[in-house]
Design a protein around this motif. Structure first.
Motif, PDB file in Angstrom:
ATOM      1  N   VAL A 143      75.689  37.412  65.295  1.00  0.00           N
ATOM      2  CA  VAL A 143      75.049  37.376  66.808  1.00  0.00           C
ATOM      3  C   VAL A 143      73.606  37.699  66.738  1.00  0.00           C
ATOM      4  N   TYR A 144      72.549  36.740  66.977  1.00  0.00           N
ATOM      5  CA  TYR A 144      71.316  37.250  66.868  1.00  0.00           C
ATOM      6  C   TYR A 144      70.414  36.588  67.784  1.00  0.00           C
ATOM      7  N   ARG A 145      69.210  37.191  67.910  1.00  0.00           N
ATOM      8  CA  ARG A 145      68.144  36.326  68.639  1.00  0.00           C
ATOM      9  C   ARG A 145      67.419  35.322  68.009  1.00  0.00           C
ATOM     10  N   PRO A 146      67.381  34.041  68.420  1.00  0.00           N
ATOM     11  CA  PRO A 146      66.632  32.877  67.658  1.00  0.00           C
ATOM     12  C   PRO A 146      65.177  33.185  67.542  1.00  0.00           C
ATOM     13  N   ASP A 147      64.562  33.714  68.686  1.00  0.00           N
ATOM     14  CA  ASP A 147      63.224  33.582  69.036  1.00  0.00           C
ATOM     15  C   ASP A 147      62.738  34.622  68.089  1.00  0.00           C
ATOM     16  N   SER A 148      63.460  36.151  67.823  1.00  0.00           N
ATOM     17  CA  SER A 148      62.612  36.976  66.855  1.00  0.00           C
ATOM     18  C   SER A 148      63.581  37.244  65.646  1.00  0.00           C
ATOM     19  N   SER A 149      64.774  36.465  65.563  1.00  0.00           N
ATOM     20  CA  SER A 149      65.809  36.748  64.377  1.00  0.00           C
ATOM     21  C   SER A 149      66.374  38.238  64.261  1.00  0.00           C
ATOM     22  N   GLU A 150      66.199  39.059  65.323  1.00  0.00           N
ATOM     23  CA  GLU A 150      66.689  40.162  65.625  1.00  0.00           C
ATOM     24  C   GLU A 150      68.532  40.135  65.408  1.00  0.00           C
ATOM     25  N   THR A 151      68.870  40.878  64.571  1.00  0.00           N
ATOM     26  CA  THR A 151      70.235  40.943  64.563  1.00  0.00           C
ATOM     27  C   THR A 151      70.857  41.687  65.671  1.00  0.00           C
ATOM     28  N   ILE A 152      71.926  41.265  66.420  1.00  0.00           N
ATOM     29  CA  ILE A 152      72.509  42.021  67.635  1.00  0.00           C
ATOM     30  C   ILE A 152      73.752  42.552  66.828  1.00  0.00           C
ATOM     31  N   GLN A 153      74.486  41.967  66.205  1.00  0.00           N
ATOM     32  CA  GLN A 153      75.632  42.419  65.579  1.00  0.00           C
ATOM     33  C   GLN A 153      76.332  41.467  64.550  1.00  0.00           C
ATOM     34  N   ARG A 154      76.499  41.926  63.327  1.00  0.00           N
ATOM     35  CA  ARG A 154      77.176  41.357  62.107  1.00  0.00           C
ATOM     36  C   ARG A 154      78.609  41.960  61.659  1.00  0.00           C
ATOM     37  N   ARG A 155      79.478  41.380  61.575  1.00  0.00           N
ATOM     38  CA  ARG A 155      80.838  41.858  61.430  1.00  0.00           C
ATOM     39  C   ARG A 155      81.735  40.749  60.577  1.00  0.00           C
ATOM     40  N   ILE A 156      82.561  41.325  60.083  1.00  0.00           N
ATOM     41  CA  ILE A 156      83.814  40.566  59.380  1.00  0.00           C
ATOM     42  C   ILE A 156      84.932  40.804  60.255  1.00  0.00           C
ATOM     43  N   SER A 157      85.570  39.541  60.873  1.00  0.00           N
ATOM     44  CA  SER A 157      86.802  39.980  61.757  1.00  0.00           C
ATOM     45  C   SER A 157      88.093  39.137  60.846  1.00  0.00           C
ATOM     46  N   LYS A 158      89.048  39.878  60.889  1.00  0.00           N
ATOM     47  CA  LYS A 158      90.405  39.415  60.229  1.00  0.00           C
ATOM     48  C   LYS A 158      91.256  39.436  61.111  1.00  0.00           C
ATOM     49  N   LEU A 159      91.988  38.174  61.478  1.00  0.00           N
ATOM     50  CA  LEU A 159      93.168  37.953  62.385  1.00  0.00           C
ATOM     51  C   LEU A 159      94.167  37.414  61.917  1.00  0.00           C
ATOM     52  N   GLN A 160      95.308  37.448  62.558  1.00  0.00           N
ATOM     53  CA  GLN A 160      96.612  36.916  62.125  1.00  0.00           C
ATOM     54  C   GLN A 160      97.505  36.458  63.427  1.00  0.00           C
ATOM     55  N   SER A 161      98.218  35.487  63.287  1.00  0.00           N
ATOM     56  CA  SER A 161      98.901  35.048  64.337  1.00  0.00           C
ATOM     57  C   SER A 161     100.411  34.359  63.749  1.00  0.00           C
ATOM     58  N   PRO A 162     101.348  34.718  64.233  1.00  0.00           N
ATOM     59  CA  PRO A 162     102.909  34.004  63.834  1.00  0.00           C
ATOM     60  C   PRO A 162     102.873  32.885  64.125  1.00  0.00           C
ATOM     61  N   LEU A 163     103.719  32.174  63.259  1.00  0.00           N
ATOM     62  CA  LEU A 163     104.118  30.662  63.601  1.00  0.00           C
ATOM     63  C   LEU A 163     105.392  30.587  64.368  1.00  0.00           C
ATOM     64  N   PRO A 164     105.199  29.974  65.729  1.00  0.00           N
ATOM     65  CA  PRO A 164     106.573  29.837  66.401  1.00  0.00           C
ATOM     66  C   PRO A 164     107.491  28.854  65.834  1.00  0.00           C
ATOM     67  N   ALA A 165     108.565  28.803  65.933  1.00  0.00           N
ATOM     68  CA  ALA A 165     109.681  27.873  65.493  1.00  0.00           C
ATOM     69  C   ALA A 165     109.978  26.629  66.671  1.00  0.00           C
ATOM     70  N   GLY A 166     110.421  25.657  66.071  1.00  0.00           N
ATOM     71  CA  GLY A 166     110.951  24.475  66.764  1.00  0.00           C
ATOM     72  C   GLY A 166     110.025  23.207  66.837  1.00  0.00           C
ATOM     73  N   THR A 167     108.835  23.385  65.985  1.00  0.00           N
ATOM     74  CA  THR A 167     107.912  22.057  66.025  1.00  0.00           C
ATOM     75  C   THR A 167     107.555  22.144  64.638  1.00  0.00           C
ATOM     76  N   SER A 168     106.944  20.836  64.180  1.00  0.00           N
ATOM     77  CA  SER A 168     106.393  20.595  62.907  1.00  0.00           C
ATOM     78  C   SER A 168     105.510  21.646  62.389  1.00  0.00           C
ATOM     79  N   GLU A 169     105.628  21.796  61.034  1.00  0.00           N
ATOM     80  CA  GLU A 169     104.487  22.845  60.330  1.00  0.00           C
ATOM     81  C   GLU A 169     103.398  22.550  60.768  1.00  0.00           C
ATOM     82  N   ALA A 170     102.635  21.217  60.794  1.00  0.00           N
ATOM     83  CA  ALA A 170     101.318  20.788  61.085  1.00  0.00           C
ATOM     84  C   ALA A 170     101.028  21.179  62.536  1.00  0.00           C
ATOM     85  N   ALA A 171     101.939  20.641  63.296  1.00  0.00           N
ATOM     86  CA  ALA A 171     101.795  21.034  64.780  1.00  0.00           C
ATOM     87  C   ALA A 171     101.368  22.349  64.972  1.00  0.00           C
TER      88      ALA A 171
END
Length: 203
Positions: A143-171
């Motif tokens: 996240v930065y300020r385009p007018d000045s190129s100032e960095t507001i915050q830089r991060r690496i986020s790692k997220l996970q979510s389980p796959l529910p049952a009952g539908t096709s894999e792609a869905a």
């Protein structure tokens, strides 16, 4: 004479067999990433620009990709994205930020230099994987300020979510990826909200 007639019919029979084979081919399935459901945004601030979005080359294809054992991948030829994956990710983040920040002023990169937003968001997707049990996402975002190129915050986020049952894999995968993008959007929105609150207090 009969042999000549059979030979003359051979191309017609071959074409008929080819068409019948095509008619029995499995149909492609198309999937979309979806944004979280929000009320219509009422505000006009902060102004935010989203992009560019970068995805790994192994995901940069029409087919959905699943992770398998032994560092192997399965390219699902019949399960296709309805739009380029990078476009879908950008679209969903734009819609999520519109709702999370309650602002109508969210635009796509590249924007006009004379109408640059207050905050820009860049996302470099490092990982987007689907196994039999779960999906995972890792992204470096800025996240930065385009007018000045100032960095507001830089991060690496790692997220996970389980796959529910009952539908096709792609869905299941498309829905779970959408959930991860909402979580990522929420983290980014919190960074923008914090920066914008600080700017408002200092004015």
């Amino acid at each position: 004479m009969i042999t000549k007639k059979i030979l003359s019919l051979a191309p017609v029979l071959a074409l008929a067999l080819l068409l019948s084979g095509c008619g029995s081919s499995p149909a492609n399935n198309y999937y979309l990433l979806t944004a979280h459901d929000f009320p219509v945004a009422a505000g006009e601030s902060p102004s935010v620009g989203v992009g560019p979005i970068v995805v790994p080359e192994y995901l940069n294809r029409k087919s959905m990709v699943y992770s398998r054992a032994g560092n192997s991948l399965q390219v699902a030829n019949l399960d296709l994205w309805a739009e380029p994956l990078v476009d879908g990710i950008q679209r969903v983040i734009v819609l999520n930020l519109t709702g999370l920040l309650d602002t109508q002023d969210v635009q796509y990169f590249p924007w006009h230099p004379k109408r640059a937003p207050q905050y820009g968001v860049k996302v470099n997707l490092l990982q987007l994987e689907a196994t039999d049990q779960q999906v995972s996402l890792a992204a470096e975002w800025l996240v930065y300020r385009p007018d000045s190129s100032e960095t507001i915050q830089r991060r690496i986020s790692k997220l996970q979510s389980p796959l529910p049952a009952g539908t096709s894999e792609a869905a299941k995968v498309a829905a779970a990826y959408s959930d991860l993008l909402y979580q990522l959007s929420d983290v980014i929105a919190a960074s923008i909200t914090s920066a914008h609150s600080g700017s408002s207090r200092s004015e």
